[in-house]
Design a protein around this motif. Sequence first.
Motif, short mmCIF file in Angstrom:
data_model
loop_
_atom_site.label_atom_id
_atom_site.label_comp_id
_atom_site.label_asym_id
_atom_site.label_seq_id
_atom_site.Cartn_x
_atom_site.Cartn_y
_atom_site.Cartn_z
N PHE A 85 0.84 -1.20 0.00
CA PHE A 85 0.00 0.00 0.00
C PHE A 85 0.88 1.24 0.00
O PHE A 85 1.80 1.36 0.81
N LEU A 86 0.57 2.14 -0.91
CA LEU A 86 1.33 3.40 -0.99
C LEU A 86 0.64 4.41 -0.10
O LEU A 86 -0.44 4.90 -0.43
N SER A 87 1.23 4.71 1.02
CA SER A 87 0.59 5.70 1.88
C SER A 87 1.43 6.97 1.87
O SER A 87 2.50 7.02 1.28
N TYR B 40 9.90 6.17 2.13
CA TYR B 40 10.33 6.54 0.78
C TYR B 40 11.79 6.92 0.85
O TYR B 40 12.32 7.31 1.88
N ASN C 208 14.19 10.69 2.37
CA ASN C 208 13.14 11.51 2.96
C ASN C 208 13.33 11.71 4.44
O ASN C 208 12.55 12.39 5.07
N PRO D 277 10.03 5.06 -8.69
CA PRO D 277 10.82 4.51 -7.57
C PRO D 277 11.21 3.08 -7.89
O PRO D 277 10.38 2.18 -7.89
N ASP E 282 5.90 7.72 -14.97
CA ASP E 282 5.22 8.64 -14.05
C ASP E 282 5.47 10.08 -14.47
O ASP E 282 5.67 10.95 -13.64
N ARG E 283 5.50 10.30 -15.76
CA ARG E 283 5.80 11.62 -16.29
C ARG E 283 4.52 12.29 -16.75
O ARG E 283 3.62 11.60 -17.23
N GLN F 69 1.04 3.85 -15.11
CA GLN F 69 1.62 4.58 -13.98
C GLN F 69 1.91 3.58 -12.86
O GLN F 69 1.33 2.50 -12.82
N PRO F 70 2.80 3.97 -11.94
CA PRO F 70 3.21 2.99 -10.91
C PRO F 70 2.05 2.41 -10.11
O PRO F 70 2.11 1.27 -9.66
N GLN F 71 1.03 3.19 -9.91
CA GLN F 71 -0.09 2.71 -9.09
C GLN F 71 -0.70 1.43 -9.66
O GLN F 71 -1.25 0.62 -8.92
N TRP G 125 0.67 -1.62 -7.94
CA TRP G 125 0.16 -1.82 -6.59
C TRP G 125 -1.28 -2.32 -6.60
O TRP G 125 -1.62 -3.26 -5.92
#
Lengths: 452, 686
Positions: B189-191, B212, B215, B381, B423-424, B470-472, B475
Amino acid sequence: MAVLNPLSGDGEAPQQYKQPSRKGKKAWRKNVDVSDIQKGLDALNEEIIRGGVIAEKASADLFTIDTVGDASVTKKRTTKALRSDEIIAQRSAVSAVPLRKRPAKTSDGLLPVKRQRKDWVSHAELARLRKVADGEHDSPITVKDASYDIWATPAPDAAPVVKAAVPEEHNFIPAEVKPKPPKTLRHKPISLAASGKSVPAVAKPTGSYSYNPLFDDYAARLQAESDKAVEEEQKRLAHEEADRLKAEATARSAAEADAAEARAEMSEWDEDSAWEGFETEADDDEEGNGKVSARKIAKRKTTVQRNRTKRRKADEGRLKHMAAMKKRDEQVKRIREIAAEVAEREAHRAALVQAKSAAGSDESEEDVGASEVQLRRKKLGRAKLPEGDLELVLPDELEDSLRRLRPEGNLLKDRYRSLLVRGRLEHRRRLPFKKMANVRWTEKWSFKDFRI
Amino acid sequence: MGRLRKKGQAGAAKNYITRTQAVKKLQISLPDFRKLCIWKGIYPREPRNRKKANKSATSTTTFYYTKDIQYLLHEPLIQKFREQKALEKKISRALGRGDVGNAKRLESNATRPETTGKPTYTLDHVIRERYPTFNDALRDLDDCLSMLFLFANLPSTSTVPASMIARCERLCLEFQHYLIVSKSLTKSFLSIKGIYYQANIQGEDVLWLVPYKFNQRIVGDIDFRIMGTFVEFYMTLLGFVNFRLYTSVGLKYPPKFDQAKDEQSAELNAFTLEGQNLVSNGEDGQEQLTNGEAEHQVDPETQAAVDKVVQKLKGAEDEPSAAAAENGAEAEADGEAPSHAIDKFEPAAPGGDVLTQLDYSGSDAANLFANCTFFLSRETPRHPLEFLLRSFGCKRIGWDAVLGEGAFTTDERDPSITHQVVDRPVVQTTAEGEGEGEGEGEGESKGAQDNQTSQKLGPNQRIPGRIYVQPQWVWDSVNDGELKRPDLYAPGAQLPPHLSPFVQPVQGQYDPTVPLEEQETEGEALAESDEEMEDANGGAEAADMDVAGSDAEEDEEDEDEEDDSFGGFDEDEKKEGEQGEEVGSDDDDEAAQRQIELEAELTGRPMKEKPNKAKSKKEEARKALAKKAAEEAEEHERAKGMLSKKKRKLYEQMIYSNNKKSAEAEKLREKRRRIEKQAAKTKGKV
């Protein structure tokens, strides 16, 4: 002759010439006259400078037998030498201490160079040693790569499987007794949650924590968080207001008290002066007398009064006792009913507990994490728990691209706080530096000693 | 009169000990005591009556169980601490005398255990004590992994030395390798805080949070000495856990680590996994993370078949050792093959709680990306994507050269690439026309100019024959266990919301991932069909014949849409199928009714009971529903009467909050229904 003299004083030890005798304890403490010894030493020094101690020299060095006579004596005109030459000629016969730095001793290449000091310690090393002495040491343990399965062997507290070869009665060496871990070691740490449930180390994130959240989730959380913030702000404002009011009231009452005091003094003075038959303004000298007379002195109780109180107290006690007995009698009469009542209440409580456990059988763990959990009021340790970061992306910063995501919160802080909330540690206030001794700087008094 | 007892000889005064007392008893310094407590799992306690425990002293102190502290006295580590303390005294004495050389000698002697013969201390025995079984260790792995992954991503400072960070990173990567080999990762999960991962390791769910990259701010109010102590403990723990896990899948631990590759930031690819048994090393024991560099690609199915045959042969020859020498992971997977089916939990009564199904990482979910070749653009990423793709079966992942070593290919034009993660933002270029025709030449010239980023394609230029996402997408696909529709995740598209896979659906609550028909209540369904009826009737009066099938059409379209967006759930499809049948029968009814209506219109006679048939049916349903509701209410009322006052209050509160929640859910469903209807209408018009 001392070449270097101190700036002040004569540079000699204090002395007392007129000391008649050294009999008696005190006499020894007095300063002893060493001036003759000093003189002798000075003379010796002088001699050395001039080329050696005369007494130690051989006669041949000191004297020559003149058999011929000097022919040049008559020719020589005695002229007065220059003062400068005189001074230069006073040079000491003792050679000066060489100031030149010499290279280290070299060898022929076969023998090792002999260093002057082997146990030389650098400043950095010394600083490190000081730190070690202060208790800053490396970790006492070493972390190595795992090379065996730690769980494959039998448990350490299990009894040994293999029996000793020697029978029990012949073995006089007692078996090694290993300390058993106490039961208290297995007790769960105290959770700081208000509900008392244990908090999970990593909470399952809800949809509102998503980087690209569902609108409803996000809106609900935003609303909740802003409500919380507003409430906090209101609380702060209320607190401030209360403080202000309190300060005002204090100031007012202080002013009133002052005024009253002033008035009292004034009136007394006025009364006094009225009694005396003349009126003047309050005088500073009379202030002390006015205050003492204002206090009322408590009178001593009489025996009658004491007896009266005693009687009253006894009466009260008797009545209380009688009421209690009466109540007890009544209860004794209906003891069955009471027993039934108690049993029912117990059953009710048990049922409630059961219902609660049935409702949330898996709720021994709190679902929300350490950052969201409601904390209890009682702290563990002295310091207050640090506030968790607000982990919320504001609406104008909400991005739907992972690339542009700006992560919120601080995981380091989060982990640390989680440890605290789960009761693994007590929180300590961080001391940014050690408490230092209070040092006061002064200047040496010798700065006054100078001569122009 | 009872026996006289001295105060402070029993009870809380005896059971608890303050921190200062404990430190004095153990004869170590306070920092050492804190360390020891962390390692041994001795937590601060709270006496019921502080005053009694503290012998009437009022100072706020921390308490511990006296028995715990007593037990600490037997700890071998305490010897080390005391030695250290003695050494400190010696050194400070030497320094005080100005004997620096002696101080240095003492210190250097103490830190050379191999020459002085003094033992080194490890935390091994503590690990065993605190986690008597392996499952205990797994249960506590959440915190361990979160902490180690966090420290692996910290910048090195004086308080967090680089060696510690490197070790953390290594352990984490080794653990990830295990997850990849065993395919035990289940969710991610991307939070906004970081990336959550969940794995099922030997039946235990482990959840951890990875920050990430780049960071981590270091804030002041964290005690790094304490954190470092935890990290030391957890490093030892994860080492042993890794060992156990590696050996359980037949791999050798520690895996070979290539320092040079690691310096090129190869991360996962810096490790070479080896089989445990030396015998099989030559054949198939050497399981290297090849990243598609092998000469020929073996079809996984064929490989599986071959493996089976080999195993059978080996079984016939009665060579258990040889069978054991087989690659452990595959052997296990094969062994489990017959027991693939796991019982499904179904609610015992209709309307019961939705039960969580066992997540079974069968071959289908674990090999989600098995047939894909990915390319990661430089803005994505890389590390999490690589880990996720690998653990779901992807064998070939390429990425831009700036993202580090170990890629399957760094050439974006490689023809074998099937998916590209981008992701551009879509750049609005003025010269759109030349982008297509001359794009390649232009791209090359650009690449020559800007060879550091090795971007070889022009802006917006796409290579045909591959899917851009896209990266999502990765996931969401992983969480749903199927490849999601890529057009929803195309570059520049408005992404669907990223839902948390950890939220369990609650009965009666609105769930955006489930079609409307499945979650609405009976009452709602009736109301909806009512509305539709009215619409249809109104339409029939206003317009003519062709409105007749509008309802059905709408339904079908709805279905289509849902199929598109939520296809792939087996149960969903089944249920939809059933509903489709129902809808079909409804259609028949309606057609017949329409026929009758038309006839009546033509003949001019009033219609009889037939036209009202559907309506009456609904009426009946509604009546039945109302009756049922009334009955239920009555039943509840009666049951409530039996309850005690306290319980009744509790019950009422519960009902109140439930109603509130369901009203909210109803509102959400209503909204969705409206939106869907609107969409269907516009679709119909187009």
